[in-house]
Design a protein around this motif. Structure first.
Motif, PDB file in Angstrom:
ATOM      1  N   GLY A  49      65.677  51.769 -69.479  1.00  0.00           N
ATOM      2  CA  GLY A  49      66.044  50.883 -68.367  1.00  0.00           C
ATOM      3  C   GLY A  49      65.039  51.060 -67.248  1.00  0.00           C
ATOM      4  O   GLY A  49      63.910  50.596 -67.337  1.00  0.00           O
ATOM      5  N   GLN A 126      66.340  58.950 -65.130  1.00  0.00           N
ATOM      6  CA  GLN A 126      66.694  59.079 -66.561  1.00  0.00           C
ATOM      7  C   GLN A 126      66.703  60.566 -66.896  1.00  0.00           C
ATOM      8  O   GLN A 126      67.100  61.382 -66.066  1.00  0.00           O
ATOM      9  N   ILE A 140      61.941  61.198 -79.390  1.00  0.00           N
ATOM     10  CA  ILE A 140      63.299  61.026 -79.871  1.00  0.00           C
ATOM     11  C   ILE A 140      63.341  60.890 -81.391  1.00  0.00           C
ATOM     12  O   ILE A 140      64.401  60.972 -81.998  1.00  0.00           O
ATOM     13  N   LEU A 170      64.565  47.943 -79.217  1.00  0.00           N
ATOM     14  CA  LEU A 170      63.347  48.653 -79.640  1.00  0.00           C
ATOM     15  C   LEU A 170      62.529  49.049 -78.415  1.00  0.00           C
ATOM     16  O   LEU A 170      61.327  48.808 -78.336  1.00  0.00           O
ATOM     17  N   THR A 260      70.290  49.317 -77.133  1.00  0.00           N
ATOM     18  CA  THR A 260      69.849  48.566 -75.962  1.00  0.00           C
ATOM     19  C   THR A 260      70.133  49.477 -74.758  1.00  0.00           C
ATOM     20  O   THR A 260      70.841  50.465 -74.889  1.00  0.00           O
ATOM     21  N   ASN A 320      74.193  55.173 -75.421  1.00  0.00           N
ATOM     22  CA  ASN A 320      73.764  54.297 -74.332  1.00  0.00           C
ATOM     23  C   ASN A 320      74.938  53.781 -73.505  1.00  0.00           C
ATOM     24  O   ASN A 320      74.775  52.886 -72.681  1.00  0.00           O
TER      25      ASN A 320
HETATM   26  P1  NAD Z   1      64.511  50.714 -72.954  1.00  0.00           P
HETATM   27  O1  NAD Z   1      65.066  50.162 -71.699  1.00  0.00           O
HETATM   28  O2  NAD Z   1      63.083  51.139 -73.021  1.00  0.00           O
HETATM   29  O3  NAD Z   1      64.769  49.688 -74.157  1.00  0.00           O
HETATM   30  C1  NAD Z   1      65.939  48.904 -74.301  1.00  0.00           C
HETATM   31  C2  NAD Z   1      65.585  47.721 -75.215  1.00  0.00           C
HETATM   32  O4  NAD Z   1      66.737  46.927 -75.460  1.00  0.00           O
HETATM   33  C3  NAD Z   1      64.540  46.814 -74.607  1.00  0.00           C
HETATM   34  O5  NAD Z   1      63.476  46.685 -75.509  1.00  0.00           O
HETATM   35  C4  NAD Z   1      65.283  45.506 -74.378  1.00  0.00           C
HETATM   36  O6  NAD Z   1      64.450  44.371 -74.503  1.00  0.00           O
HETATM   37  C5  NAD Z   1      66.329  45.564 -75.447  1.00  0.00           C
HETATM   38  N1  NAD Z   1      67.524  44.737 -75.163  1.00  0.00           N
HETATM   39  C6  NAD Z   1      68.211  44.651 -73.996  1.00  0.00           C
HETATM   40  N2  NAD Z   1      69.277  43.854 -74.127  1.00  0.00           N
HETATM   41  C7  NAD Z   1      69.277  43.417 -75.417  1.00  0.00           C
HETATM   42  C8  NAD Z   1      70.144  42.592 -76.162  1.00  0.00           C
HETATM   43  N3  NAD Z   1      71.235  42.053 -75.609  1.00  0.00           N
HETATM   44  N4  NAD Z   1      69.853  42.370 -77.457  1.00  0.00           N
HETATM   45  C9  NAD Z   1      68.740  42.913 -78.043  1.00  0.00           C
HETATM   46  N5  NAD Z   1      67.886  43.702 -77.368  1.00  0.00           N
HETATM   47  C10 NAD Z   1      68.159  43.970 -76.074  1.00  0.00           C
HETATM   48  O7  NAD Z   1      65.482  51.929 -73.316  1.00  0.00           O
HETATM   49  P2  NAD Z   1      65.299  53.127 -74.367  1.00  0.00           P
HETATM   50  O8  NAD Z   1      64.470  54.199 -73.769  1.00  0.00           O
HETATM   51  O9  NAD Z   1      64.926  52.576 -75.705  1.00  0.00           O
HETATM   52  O10 NAD Z   1      66.795  53.663 -74.424  1.00  0.00           O
HETATM   53  C11 NAD Z   1      67.832  52.828 -74.958  1.00  0.00           C
HETATM   54  C12 NAD Z   1      69.198  53.375 -74.646  1.00  0.00           C
HETATM   55  O11 NAD Z   1      69.422  54.564 -75.383  1.00  0.00           O
HETATM   56  C13 NAD Z   1      69.396  53.753 -73.184  1.00  0.00           C
HETATM   57  O12 NAD Z   1      70.712  53.467 -72.798  1.00  0.00           O
HETATM   58  C14 NAD Z   1      69.149  55.226 -73.158  1.00  0.00           C
HETATM   59  O13 NAD Z   1      69.775  55.863 -72.065  1.00  0.00           O
HETATM   60  C15 NAD Z   1      69.772  55.619 -74.478  1.00  0.00           C
HETATM   61  N6  NAD Z   1      69.175  56.837 -75.028  1.00  0.00           N
HETATM   62  C16 NAD Z   1      69.719  57.351 -76.139  1.00  0.00           C
HETATM   63  C17 NAD Z   1      69.187  58.499 -76.694  1.00  0.00           C
HETATM   64  C18 NAD Z   1      69.741  59.064 -77.926  1.00  0.00           C
HETATM   65  O14 NAD Z   1      69.284  60.079 -78.426  1.00  0.00           O
HETATM   66  N7  NAD Z   1      70.702  58.454 -78.499  1.00  0.00           N
HETATM   67  C19 NAD Z   1      68.108  59.122 -76.117  1.00  0.00           C
HETATM   68  C20 NAD Z   1      67.560  58.549 -75.019  1.00  0.00           C
HETATM   69  C21 NAD Z   1      68.073  57.388 -74.501  1.00  0.00           C
END
Ligand code: NAD
Length: 550
Positions: A49, A126, A140, A170, A260, A320
């Motif tokens: 984000g 973050q 990750i 992605l 996302t 997320n």
């Molecule tokens: P980011 O913001 O870089 O990527 C999010 C992606 O989602 C973007 O590419 C965006 O275009 C896409 N997107 C947004 N709305 C969408 C929709 N409705 N349909 C399809 N695509 C959509 O974030 P990130 O760094 O990839 O992190 C993603 C999420 O995972 C965050 O909430 C983050 O906090 C969480 N996270 C999880 C872990 C884990 O281990 N599970 C680790 C770090 C972050």
């Protein structure tokens, strides 16, 4: 002030700070903003984000200036991305202490955060963005690989071969999903609304191919599943439209999740029915309406996941806060599918095991290969580690400074850290190695919808643990320590801490590494013993972890 030139950390052994500890912090801050690493470096946004490395370009310049002037017995204080003071401490104290996005609990909500952010008083850090240890999607990918591997073990006989995995997002972190699925031999369909983000994952080898229509993507999924051939497809589309469409067609994947940036309804999630341009316009001109539409879409998105679960799919939340947002917006069944930590990761956390990572400050990939070799020599019986390090070397391109990640636990991280310090001391690697971790770790987070979901003793929301973690890492002499609020799942939902320690080959660094890399994962062991996990207790006894009230 707008940054005109692209940022890239210096390589090699010539330093512009007064010592390697300060130099390491400076290079890592710069590396977080390297265009090959960060998602939107021009806005100081690294990933997740709006996760930022510094509050403004003025603050960034001031941090760099301060680090260059910082003495070996001084500590720089950073308050939400802005350097606010330099204090005389001592040589074994951290060189930088960072606090990001913290709010008094009663005020800890997005509205108040955004009000203060607009006034220039805070920033969203973050996890590893504001604590300068983000290493791109590689950071990750092993965690994602481990999660899918464990899910495969629990549900599909240890492989995703021939299985259809549906996910979305992605971005910086989510971009690791397609590769983690294919490394587990499965077929991944990842829905992403921004074509340029898919292109980026294809260009860096994280995703195999791009599809423009659902029919085109499904044909490829069917064929690859039938052949038992690993394949990942990035489909341009909105998850809140594609997931329900699959339910309508009664096409039910074997496994479903989502990454996302749902934790941030305003900046991280595109509502259904809007192009990227229309979303940007609405975000700017009517943020309230935007948030409402985003949350309404998240409800539809979650309902589709619940329907898929009812029809037999393995469904989990991937950290997320998608479920939390849908719950707030009225979907009372949102928590009917589990988060990934209780489902697949908790038992690793009981052993203090989590995402240990390191970076070669020389900039030379060969240095990382030397550390890989050292690890393989140190843990020859660990087949899983061997498989991971071999696959990582074959499949993962470095982004920015060469780096590596591998999950190690209590009793392992200190060994690895000391071995890396020896490599520096003997000149086997060309420059110091930075050793850190994600905040998503065993003893460093309180996050009831993620790392501490469903704790055995009900202590999910107890936030003393990350505070103790930051304090013990500071007392142990980590090079920089950070204490954040709101990472991963958003403002109000988490507290977490991070540490980074530099192996510069000196005996002093060895002593600091031995302390930090025992005490930091040790926090994970004691946190899980305290919560009543038998596995953690057995481990604590085996390793003589001192716990007063046992
Ligand atoms: P980011 O913001 O870089 O990527 C999010 C992606 O989602 C973007 O590419 C965006 O275009 C896409 N997107 C947004 N709305 C969408 C929709 N409705 N349909 C399809 N695509 C959509 O974030 P990130 O760094 O990839 O992190 C993603 C999420 O995972 C965050 O909430 C983050 O906090 C969480 N996270 C999880 C872990 C884990 O281990 N599970 C680790 C770090 C972050």
């Amino acid at each position: 002030m707008v940054q005109k030139t692209q940022i890239r950390a210096p390589r090699g052994t010539t330093i512009s700070c007064k010592g390697w500890q300060q130099e390491a912090a400076m290079r890592m801050l710069m590396n977080n903003l390297d265009p090959d690493v960060a998602e939107r470096p021009e806005d100081l946004v690294v990933y997740g984000g709006s996760g930022r490395a510094a509050r403004s370009w003025e603050a960034y310049e001031a941090i760099v200036r301060s680090l260059r002037q910082l003495e070996d017995d001084e500590t720089l204080l950073v308050q939400s991305g802005k350097p606010v003071g330099i204090m005389r401490t001592h040589a074994n104290a951290p060189r930088v202490l960072i606090a990001n996005s913290n709010l008094v609990p009663h005020w800890a909500n997005w509205d108040e955060f955004r009000r203060l952010e607009a006034m220039g008083l805070t920033m969203y850090g973050q996890m590893t963005a504001g604590s300068w240890i983000y290493i791109g999607s590689q950071g990750i990918v092993q965690g994602t690989f481990e999660t899918f591997a464990e899910a495969a073990r629990q549900h599909f006989g240890s492989t995703l071969k021939g299985k259809f995995v549906l996910t979305a997002g992605l971005g910086g972190m989510g971009g690791a999903q397609p590769l983690a699925v294919t490394m587990n031999e499965g077929v991944c369909l990842a829905v992403e609304v921004d074509e340029s983000h898919i292109q980026r994952r294809v260009a860096t080898g994280y995703c195999d191919t791009i599809a423009r229509t659902l029919d085109e993507a499904l044909a490829q999924v069917r064929e690859a599943c039938a052949d038992g051939r690993p394949l990942s497809i990035g489909l341009i589309g909105n998850a809140a439209e594609i997931y329900p469409e699959l339910v309508r067609r009664n096409i039910i994947p074997d496994m479903v999740t989502d990454q996302t940036s749902a934790h941030d309804a305003l900046n991280g999630y595109i509502p259904a029915g809007l192009t990227l341009e229309a979303a940007e316009h609405l975000r700017k001109h009517d943020p309230e309406a935007y948030i409402q539409r985003a949350k309404a879409s998240m409800v539809i998105h979650v309902r589709a996941m619940l329907d898929m679960q009812k029809r037999g799919a393995v469904v989990f939340d991937y950290g997320n806060n998608l479920r939390g947002q849908a719950l707030e917006a009225g979907e009372t069944h949102a928590l009917d599918f589990p988060g990934f930590v209780p489902a697949y990761i908790r038992s690793l956390f009981c052993r203090g095991k989590g995402p240990f990572r390191w970076v070669a400050l020389s900039g030379d990939p060969e240095d990382i290969y030397r550390t890989d070799e050292a690890l393989l020599e140190m843990f020859p019986e660990d087949e899983h580690l061997k498989r991971w390090l071999t696959l990582a070397r074959q499949k993962i391109q470095f982004q920015g400074l060469p780096a590596r990640i591998c999950w190690l636990g209590y009793g392992e991280r200190d060994k690895a850290g000391l071995a890396f310090n020896e490599l520096v001391a003997k000149g086997i690697v060309k420059a110091p190695i930075v050793i850190g971790r994600d905040h998503l770790d065993s003893g460093s987070v309180a996050s009831p919808y993620r790392e501490t979901e469903g704790m055995k003793d009900g202590s999910d929301a107890i936030a003393d643990w990350p505070l103790l973690n930051a304090l013990v890492n500071t007392a142990s002499g980590a090079t920089w320590v950070s204490l954040h609020h709101g990472g991963g799942v958003g403002i109000g939902y988490s507290m977490h801490a991070g540490q980074v320690t530099v192996a510069d080959g000196t005996p002093e660094a060895a002593a600091r590494l031995a302390r930090v890399l025992s005490n930091d994962p040790g926090m994970g062991v004691i946190r899980h013993v305290d919560a009543g996990y038998e596995e953690a207790l057995t481990y604590a006894q085996q390793y003589n972890v001192k716990i007063p009230m046992l």
